[in-house]
Motif scaffolding. Structure first.
Motif, short mmCIF file in Angstrom:
data_model
loop_
_atom_site.label_atom_id
_atom_site.label_comp_id
_atom_site.label_asym_id
_atom_site.label_seq_id
_atom_site.Cartn_x
_atom_site.Cartn_y
_atom_site.Cartn_z
N ARG A 40 0.81 -1.21 0.00
CA ARG A 40 0.00 0.00 0.00
C ARG A 40 0.84 1.26 0.00
NH1 ARG A 40 -4.56 -2.00 4.49
NH2 ARG A 40 -5.31 -3.78 3.25
N GLY A 41 1.99 1.21 0.67
CA GLY A 41 2.83 2.40 0.75
C GLY A 41 3.35 2.86 -0.60
N TYR A 42 3.67 1.89 -1.46
CA TYR A 42 4.20 2.20 -2.79
C TYR A 42 3.16 1.99 -3.89
CZ TYR A 42 8.77 2.34 -0.55
OH TYR A 42 9.84 2.66 0.26
N PHE A 213 -7.08 -2.75 10.91
CA PHE A 213 -7.24 -1.54 11.72
C PHE A 213 -7.90 -0.46 10.86
CE2 PHE A 213 -3.59 -3.52 13.85
CZ PHE A 213 -4.00 -3.46 15.17
N GLU A 214 -8.83 0.27 11.44
CA GLU A 214 -9.51 1.32 10.69
C GLU A 214 -8.55 2.47 10.36
OE1 GLU A 214 -13.05 2.75 12.46
OE2 GLU A 214 -13.97 0.77 12.65
N ASP A 215 -8.55 2.85 9.09
CA ASP A 215 -7.80 4.03 8.61
C ASP A 215 -6.30 3.92 8.81
OD1 ASP A 215 -10.27 5.27 7.97
OD2 ASP A 215 -10.47 5.95 10.04
N VAL A 216 -5.79 2.69 9.04
CA VAL A 216 -4.35 2.51 9.23
C VAL A 216 -3.91 1.31 8.39
CG1 VAL A 216 -2.50 1.99 10.86
CG2 VAL A 216 -4.40 3.44 11.56
#
Length: 335
Positions: A40-42, A213-216
């Protein structure tokens, strides 16, 4: 595209599925698609050749490794765990055999208890995960759990039992468990991308597992052993399972006689709507053979019908992403 294929694709999009889905019949591909992100980060997308963790799907490979060692004369179903463990893990009953462990009939205490109320986001390992690299390292987490019942009394799914099988295989096989799996199972099955990878040095083309986890976008790197063992931790691809099932049923890994023994029902497990053999889940009423797994940031199911040569594999880099799609495929393919 058939109606069930359209519905499956829509379900994947509507549920935010992250992973891959494949349905094959013999050499013919009936459905293949990848969804979501491997990182997700990239913003790296999942593809059909992405490698995913398969959690307890590993247990089938462990069982095959042990059975191959039986075929080679290094073990027997009646071999006691104690005869190989020596003084290690003294709370394991001296009567526990290889067959008890394979069938989840051992009764030994479990270091990850499936019957407890654990949340998938809990940190369950009692030692730092980076210390769990080789199978012998797992002695530190397996010890100290009293038996739940006498060997052979009933079925109770047990992760510890499959790590003990890996220890036994490694000790009698004379080389690291990960190497045994690669040589005895993956090579004859044509599973070129299946390996026990370290989570802190993942190569390219590997999906990172994510927790709910929500939003993380939090990964599973602190939740799982840095390198898996007999109960879980292999990384694989849908293509490798497309190779695995025909090789398995044809007797290319272990003999056809042993294949029949491994898929012979040993237990009814009504709470899972399944039966269990030796290392493999079985459909509750049909000849469909199943491998599946779920852990922090990982979910997986692959099922095969030997009579029709119909196979589906669904793998996700989230903890529960597989189940809506796998349930739908089970209903559509073998109602």
């Amino acid at each position: 595209m058939s109606s069930w294929e359209r519905e499956l694709d829509a379900m994947a999009h509507n549920t935010g599925f992250s992973g891959v889905v494949a349905v094959h019949q013999g050499d013919d591909s009936r459905f293949e698609n990848a969804y979501g992100l491997a990182h997700r980060g990239y913003a790296i997308p999942n593809t059909m050749d992405t490698r995913f963790g398969i959690a307890s799907g590993t247990k089938g490979l462990t069982a095959l490794t042990v059975v191959k060692l039986i075929e080679q004369g290094s073990l027997d179903l009646t071999t006691s765990a104690r005869s190989v463990l020596g003084t290690d893990l003294p709370l394991i009953d001296d009567a526990v055999t290889v067959e008890h462990l394979l069938a989840h009939h051992s009764g030994i205490g479990d270091y990850v208890d499936e019957e407890s109320d654990l949340e998938i986001t809990d940190y369950v390992l009692p030692i730092p995960v980076h210390r769990l690299v080789d199978t012998e390292d797992y002695l530190a987490v397996l010890d100290g759990f009293p038996a739940k019942f006498s060997p052979g009394a009933r079925f109770a799914y047990c992760n510890s039992g499959y790590v003990v099988l890996a220890l036994i295989a490694q000790r009698v096989g004379g080389r690291p468990f990960h190497q045994l799996v690669r040589e005895l199972v993956c090579a004859p099955a044509g599973m070129r991308d299946t390996e026990f990878l370290r989570s802190d040095e993942l190569p390219g083309r590997v999906a990172v597992g994510y927790l709910p986890f929500e939003d993380v976008s939090r990964t599973n790197i602190f939740h799982l052993p840095v390198r898996g063992s007999g109960d879980g931790g292999v990384f694989s691809t849908v293509a490798d399972f497309r190779s695995f099932w025909p090789a398995f049923v044809a007797g290319d890994i272990v003999s056809p006689e042993w294949v029949a023994e491994m898929v012979r029902p040993r237990s009814d497990v009504p709470e899972e709507s399944k039966r269990y053999g030796l290392g493999f889940w079985l459909h509750e009423s049909k000849d469909v053979v199943i491998l599946e797994g779920c852990d922090a940031g990982v979910s997986f199911q692959s099922a095969h019908d030997p009579s029709s040569m119909l196979t589906f594999t669904v793998i996700s880099n989230t903890s529960d992403g597989v189940w809506p799609l796998a349930e739908y495929l089970n209903e559509q393919l073998w109602p």
